[in-house]
Write an enzyme that holds these catalytic residues in place. Structure first.
Site, PDB file in Angstrom:
ATOM      1  CE  LYS A 118      41.882  34.594  36.134  1.00  0.00           C
ATOM      2  NZ  LYS A 118      40.546  35.067  35.679  1.00  0.00           N
ATOM      3  CD  GLU A 187      39.893  42.635  34.538  1.00  0.00           C
ATOM      4  OE1 GLU A 187      39.821  41.413  34.731  1.00  0.00           O
ATOM      5  OE2 GLU A 187      39.783  43.159  33.404  1.00  0.00           O
TER       6      GLU A 187
END
Ligand code: KIV
Length: 278
Positions: A118, A187
């Site tokens: 990631k 997020e």
């Protein structure tokens, strides 16, 4: 030759195929025993660089190193059988150029055995994502609140609350998806922005503090288990382990101090001689 039954591990294709169909369940994991407890319930286990804050007590993820990510990635791979394991690329390991990004991603994959990495993907990282994917490294993007940018942002703040910020987060989503990310973590953004991005990109979105509009959810496991006094607004606590652990430690300390531990049950006794064995 004995026939061994091996659990089939989920692939990035399975995760990508879940978009719009089945909610994707993700949790963070940093060690083998926790990974084996979470594994049956999760589609994806993320060895997040949050390990720096959650396990090592760092003030942010900026101090996390390649060595830390590799060590924790190896441990999680020993505990996880069926979930896709994704390891975070730490701050400083991919931003400079495509070659650095590939060397570090390849090192993480070779040394841990994980299936993907990631990257906190500001628009600048689209080149690195495309470079890695073309060379066999599946990449998950991470947009919106990017914890590795904490020193630019001046704290961990939700994103997309002004028009300019909104446009920036949408641009990050498009850039990550167009570059070939198999999924994107969103997020700290409001529901309407998460919904807009989820509707627009072809890969699944995985939200943390980004509402139910995403294709899946991820939480930091230690937050979800209630290991800290304070957790962000978006966390739901499914256990209160800090209380359980404190009570267990207090009971143990009391037993040791009052000589109630160890008792007979926890003490080795002399073995009686076995008349058969001479
Ligand atoms: O490092 C991490 O745990 C993460 C999650 C918060 C998505 O990136």
């Amino acid at each position: 030759m004995s026939k061994q039954t091996q659990t089939r591990r989920k692939t990035v294709k399975d995760i990508a195929a879940a978009k719009g169909k089945t909610p994707i369940v993700c949790l963070t994991a940093y060690d083998a025993p926790m990974a084996s407890l979470l594994d049956p319930h999760a589609d994806l286990l993320l060895v997040g660089d949050s390990v720096g804050m959650v396990v090592h007590g760092l003030p942010s993820t900026v101090g996390v190193t390649m060595e830390m990510m590799i060590l924790h990635g190896q441990a999680v791979m020993r505990g996880a059988e069926q979930a896709l394991v994704v390891v975070d690329m730490p701050f400083g390991s991919y931003e400079t150029n495509n070659d650095d990004a590939f060397l570090n991603a390849a090192r993480i994959m070779k040394e841990t055995g994980c299936q993907a990495v990631k990257i906190e993907s500001g628009t600048y990282a689209a080149g690195q994502i495309a470079h890695l994917v073309e060379r066999g490294v599946p990449v998950m993007g991470h947009i919106g609140l990017r914890p590795q940018a904490v020193n630019v942002d001046g704290g961990f703040r939700a994103k997309g609350r002004t028009n300019a910020e909104r446009d920036r987060v949408i641009a990050e989503a498009r850039a990550s998806a167009d570059a070939g990310a198999f999924a994107i973590v969103i997020e700290g953004v409001a529901e309407d922005l998460a919904a807009e991005i989820t509707a627009e990109v072809s890969c699944p979105t995985v939200g943390i503090g980004a509402s139910a509009a995403c294709d899946g959810q991820v939480l930091v496991t230690h937050d979800m288990l209630g290991l800290f006094d304070w957790t962000p607004k978006f966390v739901r606590r499914y256990a209160d382990l800090s209380k359980t652990i404190s009570e267990a430690a207090a009971a143990y300390a009391d037993d040791v101090r009052t000589r109630r531990f160890p008792g007979d049950a926890e003490t080795y006794a002399l073995r009686k001689p076995d008349p058969e064995q001479r």
